[in-house]
Design a protein around this motif. Structure first.
Motif: not given
Length: 210
Positions: A70, A83, A85, A87, A116, A133-137
């Motif tokens: 992170k 990742n 992120e 926001e 998402d 916050r959407s976090i794409c891996h």
């Protein structure tokens, strides 16, 4: 459209702040143009909400590229997961909002789009007012070596684009030629393709005469 520029031109000029920064072969100048974004540390922040991409429903606050621990980074190894992120701040409730990123290569061609709404977490649900916050891996062994430009957006379904930024962030994927991953034991330069997925294989064998 960098693909058209490569096809039509043999020479290119790069301007930065009104001054000529490069005057060379088209491939060299295009690479420098994309690499100029690598001076970022893996974060783009819009501090002034009134000037951030968006409208009275939602506005972007930041986009970040993060390593597996992170920490912000703008360069990742081919074999490294990372990742993205997004926001954003929601000002008005009652909207089915979805955030996403789009990756394009140095030719300006889309490599992939991720949203998402692919997750059930906010699927068919309205978002409350506040900071999200959407976090794409992004998995390891997906992208090949190269420089990628990131676009970010927040939309609602049916499709209405509320916030969008074209040149939000630039990242670089590098290949140190170490064995393993999708490379296996192949020791030469990997072919010029955008993705380098690591697929599972299965095998069957029958003994002769069986």
């Amino acid at each position: 459209n960098m693909a058209s520029v490569r096809r039509l031109c043999s020479r290119a000029v790069l301007l930065e702040d009104g001054f000529k920064a490069a005057d060379a072969g088209v491939n060299d100048v295009i690479s420098r143009y994309f690499m100029s974004g690598i001076s970022q540390i893996g974060e783009r922040v819009w501090k002034d909400a009134s000037r951030a991409p968006g409208n009275d429903i939602v506005r972007l606050k930041a986009i970040r590229s993060l390593d597996s621990s992170k920490k912000m980074a703008c360069q990742f190894d081919v074999t490294e997961a990372f990742n993205m992120e997004i926001e954003f701040e929601v000002f008005k409730t009652g909207h089915y909002l979805d955030a996403g990123v789009q990756f394009t290569n140095e030719d300006g061609n889309r490599v992939f789009i991720a949203n998402d709404f692919q997750s059930e977490h906010w699927q068919n649900k309205t978002r409350p007012a506040g900071i999200h916050r959407s976090i794409c891996h992004i998995p390891a062994n997906l992208l090949n070596e190269g420089v990628f430009n990131i676009q970010v957006h927040v939309c609602s379904n049916p499709y209405v684009r509320h916030a969008y930024e074209d040149n939000a962030l630039t990242i670089k994927i590098v290949d140190d030629f170490k064995p393993g991953g999708a490379r296996g034991n192949y020791s030469r330069q990997w072919p010029a393709v955008e993705v380098r997925p690591l697929f599972k294989w299965s095998f069957e064998f029958e003994k002769a005469g069986a």
